[in-house]
Design an enzyme around this catalytic site. Structure first.
Site, PDB file in Angstrom:
ATOM      1  N   GLY A   1       0.825  -1.199   0.000  1.00 30.91           N
ATOM      2  CA  GLY A   1       0.000   0.000   0.000  1.00 30.91           C
ATOM      3  C   GLY A   1       0.855   1.243   0.000  1.00 30.91           C
ATOM      4  N   GLY A   2       0.244   2.351  -0.312  1.00 34.34           N
ATOM      5  CA  GLY A   2       0.942   3.621  -0.259  1.00 34.34           C
ATOM      6  C   GLY A   2       0.951   4.183   1.144  1.00 34.34           C
TER       7      GLY A   2
ATOM      8  N   ARG B   1      -0.075   5.988   4.364  1.00 36.24           N
ATOM      9  CA  ARG B   1      -1.366   6.212   5.021  1.00 36.24           C
ATOM     10  C   ARG B   1      -2.517   5.510   4.320  1.00 36.24           C
ATOM     11  NH1 ARG B   1       0.727   7.264   9.721  1.00 36.24           N
ATOM     12  NH2 ARG B   1       0.360   9.369  10.484  1.00 36.24           N
ATOM     13  N   SER B   2      -2.250   4.380   3.731  1.00 32.11           N
ATOM     14  CA  SER B   2      -3.299   3.632   3.020  1.00 32.11           C
ATOM     15  C   SER B   2      -4.090   2.719   3.935  1.00 32.11           C
ATOM     16  CB  SER B   2      -2.664   2.794   1.901  1.00 32.11           C
ATOM     17  OG  SER B   2      -1.759   1.844   2.456  1.00 32.11           O
ATOM     18  N   GLY B   3      -3.552   2.431   5.128  1.00 32.25           N
ATOM     19  CA  GLY B   3      -4.184   1.473   6.032  1.00 32.25           C
ATOM     20  C   GLY B   3      -3.556   0.100   5.970  1.00 32.25           C
ATOM     21  N   LYS B   4      -2.385  -0.001   5.342  1.00 29.82           N
ATOM     22  CA  LYS B   4      -1.764  -1.318   5.158  1.00 29.82           C
ATOM     23  C   LYS B   4      -1.307  -1.937   6.484  1.00 29.82           C
ATOM     24  CE  LYS B   4       2.726   0.708   3.774  1.00 29.82           C
ATOM     25  NZ  LYS B   4       2.307   2.120   3.997  1.00 29.82           N
TER      26      LYS B   4
ATOM     27  N   THR C   1      11.270  -2.865  12.003  1.00 35.37           N
ATOM     28  CA  THR C   1      12.513  -2.790  11.233  1.00 35.37           C
ATOM     29  C   THR C   1      13.035  -1.375  11.079  1.00 35.37           C
ATOM     30  OG1 THR C   1      11.286  -2.578   9.162  1.00 35.37           O
ATOM     31  CG2 THR C   1      11.827  -4.808   9.895  1.00 35.37           C
TER      32      THR C   1
ATOM     33  N   HIS D   1       1.395   3.385  16.438  1.00 36.39           N
ATOM     34  CA  HIS D   1       1.449   1.963  16.093  1.00 36.39           C
ATOM     35  C   HIS D   1       1.512   1.103  17.354  1.00 36.39           C
ATOM     36  CE1 HIS D   1       2.158   1.592  11.620  1.00 36.39           C
ATOM     37  NE2 HIS D   1       2.136   2.899  11.789  1.00 36.39           N
TER      38      HIS D   1
ATOM     39  N   ARG E   1      -1.346  -1.786  18.741  1.00 35.26           N
ATOM     40  CA  ARG E   1      -1.046  -3.219  18.787  1.00 35.26           C
ATOM     41  C   ARG E   1      -1.528  -3.840  20.087  1.00 35.26           C
ATOM     42  NH1 ARG E   1       4.156  -1.584  16.811  1.00 35.26           N
ATOM     43  NH2 ARG E   1       5.147  -2.099  18.789  1.00 35.26           N
TER      44      ARG E   1
END
Length: 339
Positions: free
Chosen positions: A175-176, A178-181, A200, A217, A221
């Protein structure tokens, strides 16, 4: 034990009367009625005063029948306390923090033989199709209103298309920005009892904006997931003892460029590291979901080093996709499977 479900939706039903959101407008009126449960025709939630021969547990959210079979309802919020041992039937609001299913599996409340049914269904899912896709990832089911589940006859219960814990699977989520990937990758592993999140990228020291991204993030989680910060990605994949979520390949490749001084110099070491990762990915013994940037839709970088990085990541994506059972592109939060 026979469990009758007159309704499987949230408190206002799905679609919700008067709601004009896209999810509710997709469904015909009265498609799913508010959640209700009747066990053996005599017991209803909360199970605080069970009939003779039955035993309530987990503060009235659970019921054990005379034959020893156990049913547990997990509403939104924290998991009920006082659950002793496994349950045969688990009714859970999976649209509220689906990682709670992974935690219940980790605690032994649910195992591979536990039949998991999603209830409290409502417009938190944008469509029945998207709901079905997620439940397939988590090894759970949506059943129609009016369904009767017989825990004494497991053969009569449909099996999930993809039971959680089977594998290995290699999944690449592209995804690009801020795509939600990343959120999609986390969703795919929400039902797993053990997950190692492989970070990473840099930790954000000295960069407030990057540190804020990392904090978002981390807060999203599940707390029971382990976190590993490393650039030895091939070694982690080879030695994995739990399912892995790698986020992401772009930051890993940038770190490899840094480690070998390859932005302007010789890139032989970078190609070797990519070869090692592809070989480890091919032989992965645990389920692995990796996030990567789709570079084919961006502008051409202005520098030779930028173009070299773009080309290297594009080739790495292509090689890993060729070795993956599942590849998807995420655009504006929508998931497009790539055959």
């Amino acid at each position: 034990m026979k469990v009758f479900l007159p309704g499987t939706a949230g408190a206002a039903g799905w679609p919700e009367p008067g709601c004009r959101c896209a999810s509710c407008r997709r469904l015909p009126a009265g498609r799913r009625r508010p959640f209700e449960i009747v066990v053996d025709g005599v017991a209803r939630l909360p199970f605080l005063a069970p009939p003779p021969g039955y035993r309530a547990f987990a503060g009235g959210h659970g019921l054990e029948g005379p034959d020893g079979t156990r049913v547990l309802y997990v509403p939104p919020g924290p998991c009920p306390e006082g659950v002793e041992g496994r349950c045969d039937l688990l009714l859970i609001d999976l649209l509220d923090r689906p990682e709670r299913l992974g935690l219940l599996r980790r605690d032994g409340v649910a195992d591979r033989d536990t039949f998991v049914v999603a209830v409290g269904l409502d417009h938190r899912a944008r469509s029945e199709e998207e709901l079905a896709r997620r439940l397939c990832l988590w090894g759970a089911h949506a059943v129609p209103d009016g369904a009767t589940l017989d825990t004494a006859s497991p053969a009569a219960l449909p099996l999930p298309q993809r039971p959680a814990g089977d594998g290995p699977w290699r999944e690449l989520v592209l995804g690009g920005s801020r795509s939600g990937k990343s959120a999609e990758a986390e969703t795919r592993l929400a039902g797993e009892p053990y997950v190692t999140y492989v970070a990473t990228g840099p930790g954000g020291e000295g960069d407030a904006e990057w540190a804020a991204r990392i904090r978002v993030h981390r807060e999203r989680r599940p707390a029971h997931w382990a976190t590993l910060e490393t650039t030895d990605l091939a070694g982690v994949v080879r030695d994995a003892a739990t399912p892995l979520l790698v986020d992401g390949l772009g930051t890993w490749l940038a770190a490899v460029f840094d480690e070998h001084g390859a932005w302007e110099g010789d890139r032989t070491a970078v190609w070797r590291r990519c070869d090692e990762l592809v070989a480890a990915w091919r032989g992965a013994g645990q389920r692995i979901v990796a996030v990567s940037d789709e570079v084919g839709m961006g502008v051409v970088p202005a520098t030779a080093s930028g173009r070299a990085f773009r080309d290297a990541l594009g080739r790495l994506n292509e090689r890993l996709a060729a070795e993956s059972e599942d590849v998807a592109l995420v655009v504006a939060g929508r998931v497009l499977p790539l055959p």
